[in-house]
Design an enzyme around this catalytic site. Structure first.
Site, short mmCIF file in Angstrom:
data_model
loop_
_atom_site.label_atom_id
_atom_site.label_comp_id
_atom_site.label_asym_id
_atom_site.label_seq_id
_atom_site.Cartn_x
_atom_site.Cartn_y
_atom_site.Cartn_z
N GLN A 1 0.85 -1.19 0.00
CA GLN A 1 0.00 0.00 0.00
C GLN A 1 0.89 1.25 0.00
O GLN A 1 0.38 2.36 -0.14
CB GLN A 1 -0.90 0.03 1.23
N HIS B 1 -1.51 1.56 -4.23
CA HIS B 1 -1.95 2.95 -4.08
C HIS B 1 -1.09 3.94 -4.85
O HIS B 1 -1.10 5.13 -4.56
CB HIS B 1 -1.99 3.33 -2.58
N THR C 1 0.49 -2.83 8.54
CA THR C 1 -0.72 -2.17 8.06
C THR C 1 -1.84 -2.39 9.08
O THR C 1 -2.01 -3.48 9.60
CB THR C 1 -1.17 -2.67 6.67
N1 APR Z 1 6.95 -1.91 12.18
C1 APR Z 1 5.82 -2.55 11.76
N2 APR Z 1 4.58 -2.01 11.88
C2 APR Z 1 4.48 -0.80 12.47
C3 APR Z 1 5.60 -0.08 12.94
C4 APR Z 1 6.89 -0.69 12.77
N3 APR Z 1 7.99 -0.09 13.20
N4 APR Z 1 5.16 1.09 13.48
C5 APR Z 1 3.81 1.10 13.34
N5 APR Z 1 3.40 -0.04 12.74
C6 APR Z 1 2.04 -0.45 12.39
C7 APR Z 1 0.94 0.18 13.19
O1 APR Z 1 0.71 -0.56 14.40
C8 APR Z 1 -0.24 0.06 12.23
O2 APR Z 1 -0.89 -1.20 12.38
O3 APR Z 1 1.83 -0.04 11.07
C9 APR Z 1 0.42 0.13 10.86
C10 APR Z 1 0.21 1.45 10.16
O4 APR Z 1 -1.16 1.58 9.87
P1 APR Z 1 -1.65 2.86 9.02
O5 APR Z 1 -0.98 4.08 9.54
O6 APR Z 1 -3.15 2.78 8.99
O7 APR Z 1 -1.06 2.62 7.56
P2 APR Z 1 -1.67 1.71 6.41
O8 APR Z 1 -2.38 0.52 7.00
O9 APR Z 1 -0.58 1.44 5.44
O10 APR Z 1 -2.75 2.69 5.71
C11 APR Z 1 -3.38 2.19 4.55
O11 APR Z 1 -4.40 4.33 4.16
O12 APR Z 1 -3.98 6.53 4.35
C12 APR Z 1 -4.16 5.53 3.43
O13 APR Z 1 -3.36 5.23 1.26
C13 APR Z 1 -2.95 5.34 2.58
O14 APR Z 1 -1.83 3.28 1.97
C14 APR Z 1 -2.41 4.00 3.06
C15 APR Z 1 -3.64 3.29 3.58
#
Ligand code: APR
Length: 226
Positions: A86, A104, A171
């Site tokens: 993503q 994305h 994610t």
């Molecule tokens: N290592 C692994 N995971 C981590 C770390 C780390 N160091 N730090 C945080 N996380 C985890 C968090 O616990 C959370 O579950 O990464 C995840 C981040 O989640 P989001 O911020 O929601 O990101 P994501 O899931 O990629 O968002 C999906 O939403 O905003 C849109 O298009 C954008 O692609 C993005 C989509």
């Protein structure tokens, strides 16, 4: 070779210094997502939207792949690995993974506003208002904005369906349709979730590795490579 499919999100790049979206201090908190990541925002205030993506491209130039990215690339010695991400950064590419599908879009690419098939790699980090495609339209970020279709899902679904092992890294599984990919996995295959938190996956037998991407991928390698 067994097919190992990895679904990654913003947490994959957190240890490279790129903020996630929904953790505290995440990216969107300084910007209301409707202000910067929707086609309406682009139509209403292209200057703000363009500046937001230019800032992210500029920041990416200072970031390096982390141990999680390189660990996944190394798994290609033992598995037929597909990365479905993503993320719009190029850190999986720079770490050496060879099969990467961006759901994305890609931060370093821009495309025509009238012909979505015209996609080019941006030279440097700055897209300028006035940079036009050959058909004369303003070039736009090659990013899937909220409310836009996710054409890459068409290719992503069969990849997940053929997985012998599924790994989810970094994610929150909040954003569909990407988050729904996990449910296309064949019944009964091993599923590992690498994340300090525990994003919900409503499938029996999911194994959580509650660590950051770097440590978590290391742990995964210990489990998978006997
Ligand atoms: N290592 C692994 N995971 C981590 C770390 C780390 N160091 N730090 C945080 N996380 C985890 C968090 O616990 C959370 O579950 O990464 C995840 C981040 O989640 P989001 O911020 O929601 O990101 P994501 O899931 O990629 O968002 C999906 O939403 O905003 C849109 O298009 C954008 O692609 C993005 C989509």
């Amino acid at each position: 070779m067994q097919k190992l499919v990895v679904l990654t999100g913003a947490g994959m790049s957190a240890e490279s210094g790129i903020r996630t979206f929904r953790d505290n201090g995440g990216l969107w908190e300084e910007h209301d997502v409707t202000e910067v990541a929707t086609p309406e925002a682009w139509a209403r205030n292209p200057k703000l939207v363009n500046r937001f993506y230019n800032e992210r491209r500029k920041q990416l130039l200072e970031c390096e792949p982390n141990a999680g990215h390189t660990g996944l690339a190394e798994l290609e010695k033992h598995f037929d690995v597909d990365i479905i991400t993503q993320n719009v950064d190029d850190l999986h590419e720079r770490a050496g993974s060879s099969k990467i599908l961006h759901l994305h879009g890609e931060l370093k690419k821009v495309r025509s506003s009238v012909d979505p098939s015209y996609v080019v790699e941006l030279d440097g980090w700055e897209l300028k208002l006035g940079d036009k495609c050959p058909k004369g339209s303003q070039l736009r970020p090659h990013i899937v904005w909220f409310g836009e279709a996710v054409p890459a899902m068409e290719d992503a679904i069969p990849i997940v369906e053929q997985a012998d092992i599924l790994v989810v890294v970094g994610t929150s599984l909040n954003v569909y349709p990407a988050a729904g990919l996990v449910y296309y996995a064949q019944e009964g295959i091993p599923i590992y979730v690498i994340d300090p938190a525990r994003p919900e996956v409503k499938i029996k037998g999911v194994e959580y590795i509650q660590k950051g991407a770097g440590e978590g991928v290391e742990k995964l390698k210990e489990i998978l490579i006997k």
